[in-house]
Scaffold this active site. Sequence first.
Site, PDB file in Angstrom:
ATOM      1  N   ARG A 177       0.794  -1.417  -0.107  1.00  0.00           N
ATOM      2  CA  ARG A 177       0.122  -0.086   0.069  1.00  0.00           C
ATOM      3  C   ARG A 177       0.882   1.181  -0.141  1.00  0.00           C
ATOM      4  O   ARG A 177       0.339   2.312  -0.340  1.00  0.00           O
ATOM      5  CB  ARG A 177      -0.920  -0.042   1.242  1.00  0.00           C
ATOM      6  CG  ARG A 177      -2.147  -1.031   1.241  1.00  0.00           C
ATOM      7  CD  ARG A 177      -2.619  -1.092   2.592  1.00  0.00           C
ATOM      8  NE  ARG A 177      -3.654   0.001   2.597  1.00  0.00           N
ATOM      9  CZ  ARG A 177      -4.664  -0.131   1.661  1.00  0.00           C
ATOM     10  NH1 ARG A 177      -5.205  -1.121   1.140  1.00  0.00           N
ATOM     11  NH2 ARG A 177      -5.692   0.959   1.556  1.00  0.00           N
ATOM     12  N   GLY A 197      -5.095   8.389   4.044  1.00  0.00           N
ATOM     13  CA  GLY A 197      -5.939   9.305   3.259  1.00  0.00           C
ATOM     14  C   GLY A 197      -5.421  10.696   3.238  1.00  0.00           C
ATOM     15  O   GLY A 197      -4.113  10.766   3.431  1.00  0.00           O
ATOM     16  N   HIS A 210       2.008   6.916 -38.229  1.00  0.00           N
ATOM     17  CA  HIS A 210       1.694   8.186 -38.041  1.00  0.00           C
ATOM     18  C   HIS A 210       2.532   8.958 -36.866  1.00  0.00           C
ATOM     19  O   HIS A 210       2.159  10.157 -36.477  1.00  0.00           O
ATOM     20  CB  HIS A 210       0.216   8.451 -37.764  1.00  0.00           C
ATOM     21  CG  HIS A 210      -0.787   7.756 -38.656  1.00  0.00           C
ATOM     22  ND1 HIS A 210      -0.969   8.463 -39.834  1.00  0.00           N
ATOM     23  CD2 HIS A 210      -1.517   6.717 -38.714  1.00  0.00           C
ATOM     24  CE1 HIS A 210      -1.870   7.833 -40.505  1.00  0.00           C
ATOM     25  NE2 HIS A 210      -2.093   6.608 -39.863  1.00  0.00           N
TER      26      HIS A 210
END
Length: 616
Positions: free
Chosen positions: A27, A101, A512
């Site tokens: 995390r 958070g 391209h």
Amino acid sequence: MCGIVGYLGFRKAYPIVINGLQRLEYRGYDSAGVILTDGNQVNLYKTKGKVSDLKEVVSENSIEGNLGLGHTRWATHGIPNDENSHPHVSNSGKLVIVHNGIIENYNTLKKELIARDYTFKSDTDTEVLINLIEEVQKRNNCNLEKAVQLALTNAVGAYAIAVFDVSKPEEIIVARLGSPIAIGIGANNEEFFVASDASPFIEYTKDAVYLDDEELAIIKIGEDIRVRKIQDNSEVEPNIQELKLNLEQIEKGGYDHFMLKEIHEQPNAILDTYRGRLLANQGIIKMGSVDNNIAKFLNANRIIIVACGTSWHAGLVAEYLFEDLARIPVEVEYASEFRYRNPVINKGDVVIAISQSGETADTLAAIKLAKSQGAFVFGVCNVVGSSIARETDTGAYTHAGPEIGVASTKAFTTQITVLALIALKLGNLKGELSNSQYHAYIQEMSLIPSKVEETLKINDIVENIAAIYKDAPNCLYLGRGYNFPVALEGALKLKEISYIHAEGYPAAEMKHGPIALIDESMPVVVIATKKGHYDKVVSNIQEIKSRKGKIIAVVTKGDTIVKDIADHTIEVPETVEAFTPLLTTIPLQLLSYHIAVMRNCNVDQPRNLAKSVTVE
Ligand code: M6R
């Protein structure tokens, strides 16, 4: 981002917290910290770096205490250094917090607190929050539970927090808004665990409460857990669930890295995804959440898919699946763009949100926006009980099992599997696929796990190719049709874990612009399976060859044409065009894995990244 672990009970907290942090390191892993108390002494250890660095810092010191909080960080406010690491302590030294958070109004709150003589050691929003709680407690002369609740009504942003008072080491207050938090409950309430997901405590208890947004829990030794709504302090009956997770699922099982383990888990993961849904003997696909909302799907004017990263690539594959097999128009949106560009959402639209973690902030916000405008929102998530799984109207889990490597692998193939099942079912119900075509697809899907297994046997060939190109500074990935998103995904995998610049393109777009990059030092990975635009891709390969580019081609088993032109070929078994991404993606995952290992990169925890992106 960031992982939180807490323990309160009769055992020593430190081993539980530190092992838990290691399980949650996916995390975030730029700094880590732990605080321990036995009711008398309080020990706080923090450091920049990984949990292993924290272990070294702690090694010679006291680890006493039955109450502990730990944190592994992915920096948002303030650089990764010792001071900005969590836990943070209030000015009086009494209150302690860990936080996952962002408190968006932290600056305003900080100014107000500075005006009241508070001082700050770190640059974090979290230190502001713990001092706000302290100030609220002082002003209202209330207990910690009330102070946290009142303070949070003034905080804007997202949080999962755990807070305790060092003078009351029998209680932890936990709260959540937008960031996940699970609470494990030991027998007779004699011990409690707090964590960002349940992995840190699965060997201790199977009983857990996942807090919902805007809920606060009070955990006290010997007492039942209490849950309250933050806004009005009303009581909520805690929903105690039985965890299905086991230890084996979150360990490396003999592999050097989680990523490699997860790549090899794909045959079983895909099987688990369609188990009970794909009934090959009966020739049907059963999916409760689709069946129960079938009119919404069949009458949809269009499907809008919102997702980020690899999940967005799975969404692009789904665009081909839904348009090709069910003739339903599809738009695939980056959730982060969708949420901010005032999108036109009509009542008849079906929105599909795809997310492995189920916690991605942008995807969550896109879902809320779509719901507020009347759309029916269907989730495709891996993590059971995650925020997105709960926020969507209904959905289908991928059942891939925990994905711990930051680079998504089995999440991608299982997301495609779920989306393919839905597209096939709708295609048949809409009359776009005859029963015999439908049954043929179902039969072929039932063979995919064994074909993935067979594909994995090319590992050594891919490893040899990796050794040749490991030092390339750039790499191009080309594919057409269903395999264009696979090219994007292959490039993302290489970038994120080996830090080689890579670009994915539709093969025909090369002329391209990107063709200007091609010279004898440029490796070009081309997906050139037999089904789907094969001849066109062969022409594109010729164009690369004429410019001396090095061609690594993923081809269908038995191919001879591309073999003659390409520098290297990697064979995958034959399948229907719609399912080719489930096979062609495997060599690209392995290629990025081996290159990253050879470059000594941290495969499972690449720099600057985190597994679940809970900030915008
Ligand atoms: O958990 P999610 O699927 O919502 O995550 C979205 C992205 O952050 C994620 O897919 C990311 O791109 C992968 N880790 C890349 O391998």
